[in-house]
Design a protein around this motif. Structure first.
Motif, mmCIF file in Angstrom:
data_model
loop_
_atom_site.group_PDB
_atom_site.id
_atom_site.type_symbol
_atom_site.label_atom_id
_atom_site.label_comp_id
_atom_site.label_asym_id
_atom_site.label_seq_id
_atom_site.Cartn_x
_atom_site.Cartn_y
_atom_site.Cartn_z
ATOM 1 N N ASN A 87 80.981 -32.266 45.374
ATOM 2 C CA ASN A 87 82.039 -31.348 44.978
ATOM 3 C C ASN A 87 81.448 -29.980 44.663
ATOM 4 O O ASN A 87 80.242 -29.837 44.468
ATOM 5 C CB ASN A 87 82.775 -31.883 43.754
ATOM 6 N N SER A 88 82.320 -29.000 44.589
ATOM 7 C CA SER A 88 81.896 -27.625 44.259
ATOM 8 C C SER A 88 80.707 -27.207 45.114
ATOM 9 O O SER A 88 79.698 -26.695 44.615
ATOM 10 C CB SER A 88 81.541 -27.535 42.767
ATOM 11 N N LEU A 89 80.831 -27.418 46.392
ATOM 12 C CA LEU A 89 79.726 -27.143 47.301
ATOM 13 C C LEU A 89 79.358 -25.664 47.311
ATOM 14 O O LEU A 89 80.227 -24.778 47.144
ATOM 15 C CB LEU A 89 80.079 -27.602 48.714
ATOM 16 N N LYS A 90 78.070 -25.416 47.514
ATOM 17 C CA LYS A 90 77.534 -24.068 47.574
ATOM 18 C C LYS A 90 76.818 -23.870 48.913
ATOM 19 O O LYS A 90 76.343 -24.843 49.498
ATOM 20 C CB LYS A 90 76.538 -23.841 46.439
ATOM 21 N N PRO A 91 76.708 -22.638 49.377
ATOM 22 C CA PRO A 91 75.976 -22.410 50.633
ATOM 23 C C PRO A 91 74.556 -22.966 50.595
ATOM 24 O O PRO A 91 74.054 -23.422 51.631
ATOM 25 C CB PRO A 91 75.983 -20.880 50.757
ATOM 26 N N GLU A 92 73.935 -22.964 49.444
ATOM 27 C CA GLU A 92 72.566 -23.483 49.343
ATOM 28 C C GLU A 92 72.498 -25.009 49.463
ATOM 29 O O GLU A 92 71.403 -25.579 49.491
ATOM 30 C CB GLU A 92 71.899 -23.030 48.039
ATOM 31 N N ASP A 93 73.647 -25.673 49.517
ATOM 32 C CA ASP A 93 73.664 -27.113 49.769
ATOM 33 C C ASP A 93 73.550 -27.420 51.266
ATOM 34 O O ASP A 93 73.440 -28.586 51.653
ATOM 35 C CB ASP A 93 74.955 -27.743 49.242
#
Length: 131
Positions: A87-93
């Motif tokens: 959840n709350s994914l970020k580009p760095e994921d």
């Protein structure tokens, strides 16, 4: 040896969610410590989350600091599958995500963050997070 196959990767927007699955065949996952790792281009494979084998005194899971509070690892023994809810994914994921397993008879076997601890690996599934 168990065969692991990941699925569920894809493209998500920042703030969105994905659920990865890792289905096992050949052996039951009951006696496995399970982990999720990821590898971005040009970087080393890194630990994301792990969970103890079934039957441990506590349903213990461990997470990398970068994903704590956002990712959840779980296992479904009936389906012989381990999941990673993101959840709350970020580009760095953004990375290729791999599931891994370490077979053990030890009830107290701990989760390890080291890739060398795990002898079984899936082929990976790509996760891309756009900003």
């Amino acid at each position: 040896q168990v065969q692991l196959v990941e699925s569920g990767g894809g493209l998500a927007q920042a703030g969105g969610s994905l659920r990865l699955s890792c289905a096992a065949s050949g052996r039951t996952l009951t006696n496995y410590v399970l982990g999720w790792f990821r590898q971005a281009p040009g970087k080393e494979r890194e630990f994301v989350a792990g969970i103890r084998r079934s039957g441990s005194s506590t349903d213990y899971a461990d997470y990398a600091d970068s994903v704590k509070g956002r990712f959840t690892i779980s296992r479904d023994n009936a389906k012989n599958t381990v999941y990673l809810q993101m959840n709350s994914l970020k580009p760095e994921d953004t990375a290729t995500y791999y599931c891994a397993g370490h077979w053990t008879t030890g009830w107290a076997a701990l989760v390890s963050t080291e890739t060398k601890y795990y002898e079984s690996w899936g082929q990976g599934t790509q996760v891309t997070v756009s900003s």
